[in-house]
Design an enzyme around this catalytic site. Structure first.
Site, short mmCIF file in Angstrom:
data_model
loop_
_atom_site.label_atom_id
_atom_site.label_comp_id
_atom_site.label_asym_id
_atom_site.label_seq_id
_atom_site.Cartn_x
_atom_site.Cartn_y
_atom_site.Cartn_z
CD GLU A 104 -1.62 -2.22 1.91
OE1 GLU A 104 -0.58 -2.24 2.61
OE2 GLU A 104 -2.31 -3.22 1.70
CE1 TYR A 164 7.51 0.64 -3.69
CE2 TYR A 164 5.67 2.10 -3.19
CZ TYR A 164 6.80 1.42 -2.80
OH TYR A 164 7.24 1.50 -1.49
#
Ligand SMILES: CC(C)(COP(=O)(O)OP(=O)(O)OC[C@H]1O[C@@H](n2cnc3c(N)ncnc32)[C@H](O)[C@@H]1OP(=O)(O)O)[C@@H](O)C(=O)NCCC(=O)NCCS
Length: 169
Positions: A118, A130
């Site tokens: 998360e 990411y």
């Protein structure tokens, strides 16, 4: 999948080692500098007590110089990245990307085909890391994080390692 899953190349003076309770003073010093809402010492201690995967990158020239660390929880054929941090003075030098590579190698070693995480909606630097790495957005956790006013959403991201070529295979 791409070449990201090759083991990272560390400069000779760098040492990736398991996070130990004896490292928590220096971990907490970096954690407090890196986040407006840092993990507590207890968060790290209970992660270590629970056997979570946690590694620190130190500079051998200065054993107190902690460059980066991660904490991840192994599940059934999947890994959950709980904390990835690069010390503010060492950011934007490729350590974050290399730490992810190192974690992916651990995933493969542990038979984890998926890596979950998360990230704060507002954390554009981490989200870019990411996304560039190959994580895809799979959902949103409403109000997942504390904020200065109210709560902030968490973006759920996943990296599918099942198709990843293993170096040398
Ligand atoms: C997010 C974090 C782990 C990135 O680590 P890093 O070592 O600085 O990142 P890298 O040097 O490996 O950069 C990899 C990519 O991330 C993105 N990125 C990282 N920092 C960035 C910045 N300041 N601005 C824009 N993009 C950035 C870029 O895509 C970058 O690739 P590029 O350099 O080829 O453009 C680090 O900034 C950090 O610890 N931040 C505070 C804690 C945090 O937010 N952790 C993540 C919680 S989910």
């Amino acid at each position: 999948m791409n070449a990201l899953l090759n083991p990272p190349s560390w400069p000779e003076r760098m040492r990736l080692q398991p996070m130990r309770s004896g490292s928590l003073d220096v971990v907490m010093a970096v954690e407090r500098m890196a986040y407006p809402f840092p993990w507590t010492r207890e968060n790290f201690a209970s992660s270590l007590a629970s056997g979570y995967l946690a590694e620190c990158l130190f500079d051998d020239h200065d054993p107190h110089h902690l460059i980066a660390y991660y904490v991840a929880q192994l599940g059934v054929e999947e890994m959950h990245l709980l904390n990835l941090t690069v010390a503010p003075a060492d950011q934007r030098r490729g350590w974050g990307r290399r730490m992810l590579q190192a974690l992916c190698v651990r995933c493969l070693q542990h038979g984890a085909a998926k890596l979950w995480l998360e990230v704060r909606l507002s954390n554009t630097h981490a989200r870019r890391l990411y996304e560039d790495f190959g994580f895809v957005r799979v959902g949103v956790r409403r109000g997942y994080y504390p904020d200065f006013v109210g709560r902030e959403d968490g973006i759920v991201m996943c990296l599918d390692l099942s198709q990843a070529p293993v170096e040398g295979a």
